[in-house]
Design an enzyme around this catalytic site. Structure first.
Site, PDB file in Angstrom:
ATOM      1  N   LYS A  80     -10.688   4.548  21.664  1.00  0.00           N
ATOM      2  CA  LYS A  80     -10.327   3.378  20.852  1.00  0.00           C
ATOM      3  C   LYS A  80     -10.023   2.176  21.742  1.00  0.00           C
ATOM      4  O   LYS A  80     -10.444   1.047  21.470  1.00  0.00           O
ATOM      5  CB  LYS A  80      -9.122   3.707  19.958  1.00  0.00           C
ATOM      6  CG  LYS A  80      -9.491   4.635  18.813  1.00  0.00           C
ATOM      7  CD  LYS A  80      -8.283   5.191  18.076  1.00  0.00           C
ATOM      8  CE  LYS A  80      -8.740   6.200  17.017  1.00  0.00           C
ATOM      9  NZ  LYS A  80      -7.627   6.876  16.333  1.00  0.00           N
ATOM     10  N   GLN A  96      -1.168   7.081  16.969  1.00  0.00           N
ATOM     11  CA  GLN A  96      -2.099   8.212  16.917  1.00  0.00           C
ATOM     12  C   GLN A  96      -1.387   9.449  16.372  1.00  0.00           C
ATOM     13  O   GLN A  96      -0.350   9.862  16.886  1.00  0.00           O
ATOM     14  CB  GLN A  96      -2.659   8.482  18.324  1.00  0.00           C
ATOM     15  CG  GLN A  96      -3.732   9.543  18.365  1.00  0.00           C
ATOM     16  CD  GLN A  96      -5.005   9.152  17.597  1.00  0.00           C
ATOM     17  OE1 GLN A  96      -5.477   8.025  17.712  1.00  0.00           O
ATOM     18  NE2 GLN A  96      -5.534  10.068  16.806  1.00  0.00           N
ATOM     19  N   ASP A 106      -4.993   1.212  10.541  1.00  0.00           N
ATOM     20  CA  ASP A 106      -5.444   2.531  10.099  1.00  0.00           C
ATOM     21  C   ASP A 106      -5.523   2.604   8.574  1.00  0.00           C
ATOM     22  O   ASP A 106      -6.127   3.524   8.030  1.00  0.00           O
ATOM     23  CB  ASP A 106      -4.448   3.610  10.567  1.00  0.00           C
ATOM     24  CG  ASP A 106      -4.964   4.397  11.758  1.00  0.00           C
ATOM     25  OD1 ASP A 106      -6.196   4.386  11.976  1.00  0.00           O
ATOM     26  OD2 ASP A 106      -4.145   5.005  12.458  1.00  0.00           O
TER      27      ASP A 106
END
Ligand code: NAD
Length: 293
Positions: free
Chosen positions: A53, A97, A120
């Site tokens: 990412k 994460q 997200d």
């Protein structure tokens, strides 16, 4: 015989567009989108995802920061980092994460991220916005699936869509996105009669995390099949949740694993970060600060 959906190629196009738009944003407003990624502990998969990412963000010209915390970090210390990132104007997107180590309350951490920085799309406010059909960041994986459907000319309107899996990060948002595009949606889970439900699907999205759960023989001829699952075989190779070879015989289009949905998730994360930067800039600098639309 179905055609493969090349997620890598589509993701590359999305990333190129994000880069062009980010360059434009920088030229117009002197602003560089910033993505902060928080990783806790030493989960090897999380390390791979976070590295990918961060690299992808750098490739499209974003600022990106990784905050790596010790596995024993306290909930308070983690929340205080999230609050700091919330307040930092250079950070437009924050991603924590998952999974987090067991002693941490992941729901509370996700909810602590400012909804407008939640790239997200997992924050309850953003999940609610999706439910209500209002704008806001959307969960990256199902958003990537929608883009793949668009790429192969599959308009969900009026079609029967079957989603296997009801997780908060894939199955549920997937079902809502398909519904928003006017599909007739069925959501399956571990207590569903899978062969019968799957056989009715014009669009089948499988996100169960069970290797080759869906058999090719169940698939309706001509269906578009999207396999979100990623499972590692004994020999180290990756396979999806769909029995690929036999499904390929019946589907009109099908995503491979790897190289299907996987690359799209990061591409959509970049898109969400750009959009977040654009919106936050619009707020701070005025309405013309956006990019593109
Ligand atoms: P999860 O474990 O949170 O949810 C799985 C869902 O599948 C559950 O709702 C469960 O009810 C359902 N399920 C499990 N066994 C089933 C069965 N036998 N029959 C019917 N339904 C069943 O998983 P998740 O986070 O939604 O991820 C699903 C899969 O997608 C995993 O393989 C994961 O690695 C993969 N994934 C891939 C990406 C990507 O970018 N490619 C992103 C997220 C998840």
């Amino acid at each position: 015989m179905g055609q493969l959906i090349d997620g890598k190629a589509v993701a590359a196009r999305v990333r190129a567009q994000v880069k062009t738009d980010a360059d434009r944003l920088r030229a117009a407003r002197g602003l560089t989108p910033g993505l902060a990624v928080v990783r806790v502990g030493e989960d090897p998969a999380s390390k791979v995802y976070v590295t990918a990412k961060k690299k992808a963000a750098e490739e499209v010209g974003f600022h990106s920061w990784e905050h790596h915390l010790d596995a024993r970090v306290s909930q308070e210390a983690l929340l205080s980092l999230v609050h700091r990132l919330n307040e930092d104007p250079a950070v437009h997107g924050i991603l924590v994460q998952l999974p987090l180590p067991g002693h941490l309350d992941a729901d509370a951490v996700v909810a602590a991220v400012l909804p407008e920085k939640d790239v997200d799309g997992f924050h309850p406010v953003n999940a609610g916005n999706l439910l209500l059909g209002r704008p806001g960041p959307r969960a990256c994986t199902p958003l990537g699936v929608m883009r793949l459907l668009e790429e192969v000319g599959c308009d969900p309107a009026g079609k029967r869509a079957v989603v296997v899996g009801r997780s908060n990060i894939v199955g549920k948002p997937m079902a809502l996105m398909l519904l928003q595009k006017h599909a007739t949606v069925t959501v399956c889970h571990s207590r569903s009669d899978l062969p019968s439900e799957v056989s009715r699907a014009d669009i089948l999205v499988v996100a169960a995390g069970v290797r080759e759960l869906v058999k090719g023989a169940w698939i309706r001829p001509g269906a578009v099949v999207i396999d979100v699952g990623v499972n590692r075989k004994e020999d180290g190779k990756l396979v999806g949740d769909v029995e690929f070879a036999s499904a390929l015989e019946r589907a009109s289009f099908i995503t491979p694993v790897p190289g299907g949905v996987g690359p799209m998730t990061i591409a959509m994360l970049l898109g969400n970060t750009l959009e977040a930067a654009s919106r936050q800039t619009r707020h701070v600098l005025g309405p013309e600060a956006g990019v593109g639309s």
